[in-house]
Motif scaffolding. Sequence first.
Motif, PDB file in Angstrom:
ATOM      1  N   UNK A 316       0.719  -1.132   0.119  1.00 10.58           N
ATOM      2  CA  UNK A 316      -0.048   0.232   0.091  1.00 10.58           C
ATOM      3  C   UNK A 316       1.043   1.063  -0.064  1.00 10.58           C
ATOM      4  N   UNK A 317       1.998   1.250   0.703  1.00  8.43           N
ATOM      5  CA  UNK A 317       2.838   2.507   0.719  1.00  8.43           C
ATOM      6  C   UNK A 317       3.643   2.639  -0.349  1.00  8.43           C
ATOM      7  N   UNK A 318       3.947   1.663  -0.990  1.00  9.95           N
ATOM      8  CA  UNK A 318       4.790   1.730  -2.163  1.00  9.95           C
ATOM      9  C   UNK A 318       3.920   2.189  -3.390  1.00  9.95           C
ATOM     10  N   UNK A 319       2.849   1.697  -3.341  1.00  7.46           N
ATOM     11  CA  UNK A 319       1.838   2.317  -4.314  1.00  7.46           C
ATOM     12  C   UNK A 319       1.298   3.384  -4.251  1.00  7.46           C
ATOM     13  N   UNK A 320       1.266   4.100  -3.345  1.00  4.78           N
ATOM     14  CA  UNK A 320       0.829   5.523  -2.746  1.00  4.78           C
ATOM     15  C   UNK A 320       2.203   6.224  -2.955  1.00  4.78           C
ATOM     16  N   UNK A 321       3.282   5.859  -2.916  1.00  3.49           N
ATOM     17  CA  UNK A 321       4.369   6.666  -3.019  1.00  3.49           C
ATOM     18  C   UNK A 321       4.980   6.768  -4.401  1.00  3.49           C
ATOM     19  N   UNK A 324       1.851   5.450 -10.606  1.00  3.63           N
ATOM     20  CA  UNK A 324       1.729   6.547 -11.694  1.00  3.63           C
ATOM     21  C   UNK A 324       0.702   5.884 -12.496  1.00  3.63           C
ATOM     22  N   UNK A 325      -0.292   5.280 -12.189  1.00  2.00           N
ATOM     23  CA  UNK A 325      -1.340   4.578 -13.001  1.00  2.00           C
ATOM     24  C   UNK A 325      -1.012   3.893 -14.162  1.00  2.00           C
ATOM     25  N   UNK A 326       0.236   3.421 -14.255  1.00  2.00           N
ATOM     26  CA  UNK A 326       0.764   2.653 -15.297  1.00  2.00           C
ATOM     27  C   UNK A 326       1.288   3.455 -16.463  1.00  2.00           C
ATOM     28  N   UNK A 327       1.418   5.053 -15.932  1.00  2.00           N
ATOM     29  CA  UNK A 327       1.831   5.665 -17.071  1.00  2.00           C
ATOM     30  C   UNK A 327       3.480   5.920 -16.864  1.00  2.00           C
ATOM     31  N   UNK A 328       4.017   5.082 -16.862  1.00  2.00           N
ATOM     32  CA  UNK A 328       5.589   5.153 -16.865  1.00  2.00           C
ATOM     33  C   UNK A 328       6.268   5.163 -18.202  1.00  2.00           C
ATOM     34  N   UNK A 329       7.532   5.507 -18.219  1.00  2.00           N
ATOM     35  CA  UNK A 329       8.138   5.682 -19.570  1.00  2.00           C
ATOM     36  C   UNK A 329       8.448   4.335 -20.010  1.00  2.00           C
ATOM     37  N   UNK A 330       8.060   3.981 -21.387  1.00  2.00           N
ATOM     38  CA  UNK A 330       8.562   2.640 -21.813  1.00  2.00           C
ATOM     39  C   UNK A 330       8.395   2.770 -23.249  1.00  2.00           C
ATOM     40  N   UNK A 331       9.367   1.956 -23.912  1.00  2.00           N
ATOM     41  CA  UNK A 331       9.449   2.034 -25.528  1.00  2.00           C
ATOM     42  C   UNK A 331      10.241   0.982 -25.899  1.00  2.00           C
ATOM     43  N   UNK A 437      -1.405   2.258 -10.267  1.00  2.00           N
ATOM     44  CA  UNK A 437      -2.192   2.620  -9.077  1.00  2.00           C
ATOM     45  C   UNK A 437      -2.096   3.972  -9.211  1.00  2.00           C
ATOM     46  N   UNK A 438      -2.910   4.845  -8.756  1.00  2.00           N
ATOM     47  CA  UNK A 438      -3.097   6.473  -8.911  1.00  2.00           C
ATOM     48  C   UNK A 438      -2.481   6.793  -7.290  1.00  2.00           C
ATOM     49  N   UNK A 439      -1.153   6.834  -7.477  1.00  2.00           N
ATOM     50  CA  UNK A 439      -0.489   7.270  -6.339  1.00  2.00           C
ATOM     51  C   UNK A 439      -0.384   8.859  -6.169  1.00  2.00           C
TER      52      UNK A 439
END
Length: 658
Positions: A316-321, A324-331, A437-439
């Motif tokens: 719970x703490x890591x997801x809050x901290x 990013x709602x899955x919107x990290x950089x990836x390519x 998760x929307x942290x």
Amino acid sequence: MSSTFLGLNTAYSGLQAAQASLNTTANNISNIETEGYSRQEVSTQAANAIRSFTTYGCVGAGVETLAIERVRDIFYDEKYWANQSKLGEYESKEYYMKTIEEYFTDNKTVKGFNTIFNEYYNTISELAKNPADNTVRQQSIGYAQNLTTYFNDMYTNLQKLQRDVNSEVKVNVDRINAIAEEVSALNKQINVIEMNSGAHANELRDQRDKLIDELSEICGVDVEERKVIDSNDPDRVTGGTRYIVKICGQTLVDDSTYKTLQYVPRENYERVYDSDIDGLYDIYFRGQADWTTEDYRTKGDMLNVYSPTTGGKLQGLIQMRDGCNGENFKGTVSAVDVGLQQVTVKVKADYLMDLTKCNLPSGGEVDQNGNYYTTGGTINIGSQRYYYSAWTYTMDENTGDCSYTFQLNQGLNGKHQVQQSAATKEQNVEIGTNLIYQGIPYYMSQMNEWVRSYSQAYNEILHAGVLDNGDEGRDLFTAYLANGDRLNEGETLGGTGDTKVALKGDGTSTIVVGSTDNSYVLMNAGNISIADELTKDPSLFATRRKQYSGDEDNTLVEDIIDLKTNQNRMSYRSCSADQFLVCVMSDVSLNTQRAKNFTQNYEVLGTGIQNQRLSVSGVDSEEEAINLNKFQQQYNLASKMIQTLSEVYDRLILQTGV
């Protein structure tokens, strides 16, 4: 043939069994309120019968008291641990989501975004009536400053909250280490007792299970207990066991040995998101060798806290901290320049193509010489982690192709320099973790997107106007960087010329924006502000399109009013500018309510599972009272039997044949 005194020995065995049962019942009653205590019972079986060469065959030899054992069902323990893990996770989320909800509150008591934004537009409406009045202009600029202050405060509050979450991660890691040490010590004590005496270390096992109960609230646990086998004689009962505890799929305790978790703060060049505070903790297993913060990546394995099975408060703490709602950089890698140590990464996600949503570290630090520079971050190319110092965004609006070119930091990367093979393999590239998760980073990114979009649209309106002296309109919204410099000092962010760096083109151009370029990417909710020259001289606030159109010309002000509700001028999540709070609060409220509902659900489930567990291992006063009476009668009967046999032997030995 059986002994003459067999009956006495048989009765004596019954007396011993009854005595052990009475003592165990007394122990159960004494611990009826002891947390974590498991009910104990005496395990007995009929003694081996003695063969007698008579017509009736064998003679019973009484009872054998085998052991005093705990009454415990591992099935209910595992159910309880799994439930506590979920409960701990959602309790953490509920607490911090309620805090975020309070931050975004807008009511009669607390002035939030809607109130401040509407107050600002009320002054703009007044300005539309008196566009040439410097007093009204000054008032409008003042209310605009209230808006920037609101975002500054929100940014600061969320960063403080991220720091609080990070501190709680540290506290829980410390507690995991303490529990691991205690469990390993108990494992050793239990094996010493059970291997040497053959007895069950019931109380020590209860202490160990209680520690696992506590650990399950912090993170998900997997427990396995194996019997120790003698390889030379597999049938021999050693009495020893090997107790293994795993967290996040990784071994924490193995019998009497345990691993220590080490939290290592990230340096400023290791940030994942631009809004991250410095010093966020990464968690590593500390190895057996000499271990220092300089070589932790080679001597310790990283704890996989981002795994869906992490569970507990830690998840719970890591997801809050970090959520990013899955919107990290990836390519994927599309090109590599080995000489310059540059890697070009092609991206396809919509949020990566829109720079107003960009959350890559873009700077804000000052070196020892007072020079402004970008801190950069870390990037994972394939299975190798690299440091980068800067990036450049390229968008070809004709083809729709979008890419980022990262300048790798050769000094920090050391021997791990990028090779040409990375381009041909089209290796996957990622920054951060795809944490759905929307942290806190997600809400920071939402604010950044709004202030960039709104500021750019607003300033573009002002650029279309003129001042009283005929000069082009000035920026109202700007940003002051960490070193005190202002974005595009002396210029306009949306102005013309070589210094213009746009976040969007005309639909047919190629856009190139670097992380150090003078662009709205460097603006965020934390540094947005009002240009000093406009606060000092409100006449620099443009209100008309033509120099000599007259004092009543308010066309520019009307465009500003239109910006509030016109999605064609500014679109935020398919809504107009004034819908910011509605959009964000829909996320906040939904996540808060979800966390609250799941917390309540797991509390109810936990109560039910605990009742089931207590029905097996708990001490029931009425049941123990019945047992007390039963074993007392057993003891009395065994005593009566001994008394009767004593009289028989007395008659047989002393009186027979006299």
